[in-house]
Motif scaffolding. Sequence first.
Motif, PDB file in Angstrom:
ATOM      1  N   GLU A   1       0.789  -1.220   0.127  1.00 37.17           N
ATOM      2  CA  GLU A   1      -0.058  -0.032  -0.007  1.00 37.17           C
ATOM      3  C   GLU A   1       0.751   1.104   0.091  1.00 37.17           C
ATOM      4  N   THR A   2       0.598   2.323  -0.711  1.00 37.42           N
ATOM      5  CA  THR A   2       1.166   3.468  -0.774  1.00 37.42           C
ATOM      6  C   THR A   2      -0.106   4.603  -0.840  1.00 37.42           C
ATOM      7  N   GLY A   3       0.269   5.783  -0.856  1.00 37.68           N
ATOM      8  CA  GLY A   3      -0.607   6.909  -0.712  1.00 37.68           C
ATOM      9  C   GLY A   3      -0.075   7.930   0.149  1.00 37.68           C
ATOM     10  N   LEU A   4      -1.343   8.566   0.841  1.00 39.67           N
ATOM     11  CA  LEU A   4      -0.719   9.452   1.922  1.00 39.67           C
ATOM     12  C   LEU A   4      -1.470   9.272   3.156  1.00 39.67           C
ATOM     13  N   ASP A   5      -0.663   9.739   4.319  1.00 43.37           N
ATOM     14  CA  ASP A   5      -1.267   9.840   5.566  1.00 43.37           C
ATOM     15  C   ASP A   5      -0.882  10.889   6.383  1.00 43.37           C
ATOM     16  N   TYR A   6      -1.900  11.750   6.569  1.00 50.24           N
ATOM     17  CA  TYR A   6      -1.783  13.027   7.130  1.00 50.24           C
ATOM     18  C   TYR A   6      -1.764  13.205   8.596  1.00 50.24           C
ATOM     19  N   HIS A   7      -2.448  11.704   9.055  1.00 45.04           N
ATOM     20  CA  HIS A   7      -2.737  11.689  10.357  1.00 45.04           C
ATOM     21  C   HIS A   7      -1.651  11.798  11.549  1.00 45.04           C
ATOM     22  N   TRP A   8      -0.548  10.777  10.953  1.00 43.92           N
ATOM     23  CA  TRP A   8       0.646  10.839  11.512  1.00 43.92           C
ATOM     24  C   TRP A   8       1.679  11.819  11.155  1.00 43.92           C
ATOM     25  N   ASP A   9       2.742  12.212  11.805  1.00 42.48           N
ATOM     26  CA  ASP A   9       3.556  13.434  11.400  1.00 42.48           C
ATOM     27  C   ASP A   9       5.029  12.793  11.455  1.00 42.48           C
ATOM     28  N   LYS A  10       5.241  11.635  11.085  1.00 44.63           N
ATOM     29  CA  LYS A  10       6.647  11.245  10.851  1.00 44.63           C
ATOM     30  C   LYS A  10       7.168  11.539   9.554  1.00 44.63           C
ATOM     31  N   SER A  11       6.508  11.491   8.573  1.00 43.55           N
ATOM     32  CA  SER A  11       7.066  11.785   7.371  1.00 43.55           C
ATOM     33  C   SER A  11       6.451  13.162   6.763  1.00 43.55           C
ATOM     34  N   PRO A  12       7.243  14.213   6.388  1.00 45.45           N
ATOM     35  CA  PRO A  12       6.722  15.387   5.850  1.00 45.45           C
ATOM     36  C   PRO A  12       5.535  15.136   4.817  1.00 45.45           C
ATOM     37  N   LYS A  13       4.878  15.865   4.476  1.00 43.54           N
ATOM     38  CA  LYS A  13       3.702  16.039   3.375  1.00 43.54           C
ATOM     39  C   LYS A  13       4.413  15.719   1.877  1.00 43.54           C
ATOM     40  N   GLU A  14       5.399  16.790   1.515  1.00 46.00           N
ATOM     41  CA  GLU A  14       6.048  16.834   0.635  1.00 46.00           C
ATOM     42  C   GLU A  14       6.780  15.590   0.368  1.00 46.00           C
ATOM     43  N   ILE A  15       7.436  14.890   1.202  1.00 39.93           N
ATOM     44  CA  ILE A  15       8.043  13.704   1.069  1.00 39.93           C
ATOM     45  C   ILE A  15       7.146  12.554   0.541  1.00 39.93           C
ATOM     46  N   GLN A  16       6.207  12.372   1.407  1.00 42.09           N
ATOM     47  CA  GLN A  16       5.084  11.454   1.103  1.00 42.09           C
ATOM     48  C   GLN A  16       4.468  11.530  -0.292  1.00 42.09           C
ATOM     49  N   GLN A  17       4.156  12.783  -0.726  1.00 40.05           N
ATOM     50  CA  GLN A  17       3.845  12.949  -2.072  1.00 40.05           C
ATOM     51  C   GLN A  17       4.699  12.615  -3.322  1.00 40.05           C
ATOM     52  N   GLU A  18       6.059  12.875  -2.796  1.00 35.65           N
ATOM     53  CA  GLU A  18       7.008  12.436  -3.685  1.00 35.65           C
ATOM     54  C   GLU A  18       7.208  10.984  -3.779  1.00 35.65           C
TER      55      GLU A  18
END
Length: 257
Positions: free
Chosen positions: A92-109
Amino acid sequence: MFMDTHVHLNAEQYNEDLQEVITRALEADVKKMIVVGFDRPTIEKAMELIAQYDFLYAAIGWHPVDAVDCTDEDLRWIEELANHPKVVAIGETGLDYHWDKSPKEIQQEVFRKQIALAKRVKLPIVIHNRDATDDCVRILMEEHAEEVGGVMHSFSSSVEIAEVCIEKLNFIISLGGPVTFKNAKMPKKVATEIPLKYIMLETDAPYLTPHPFRGKRNEPSHIPLIAAEIARLKDITVEEVAKQTTENAYTLFYKIK
């Protein structure tokens, strides 16, 4: 028969009794299961399991919570493994803004890189989305994920978002334990209004255990409970739910025999 399209049999919660869990699943007519790996250890364990059991298949990818740890070498490794005949999806891939371990821009990349990877290996994508629906759908559209399609895993958004995913992205909606929760208005509405030909079943076990076992460890033998609630909501038989959702899974995960 049923198919559990998203299960973590590679989780440590099954270290003591995995064979018993699998036996109970088979006895409940859950005849095929897709084991999801989302980092190095869980992918390695998923590959071991699919080699050991004929009826197990794997989806492999990198989880958005851990996107900050994902390297290009990791993605090259996933791409190589994707050629295995029993690896049926990326994720599974995608986005998770609930937890803050990985910055949003890195998740998106990392998300964009895995969509591109899925397109290269011509496999559907398994999407994890938590508190990030708008960005998730936007990126899928921008990266033309409709070319391979995929599944919105453990879907919890609105009917309107489900329709966008189906009509514009060539995705299917996967429902699990939350559809059985008494206060789960959104999943119940989706189960009621979205045509059955666009729905699949999953447990996400050991998580998201359905009623009446909520709070305990989940396992794939609980798939019939999820099917029964969808059947109730749609006023059809459990057999109809089993037949159509399994057909849907075979169509999307075309490598499953």
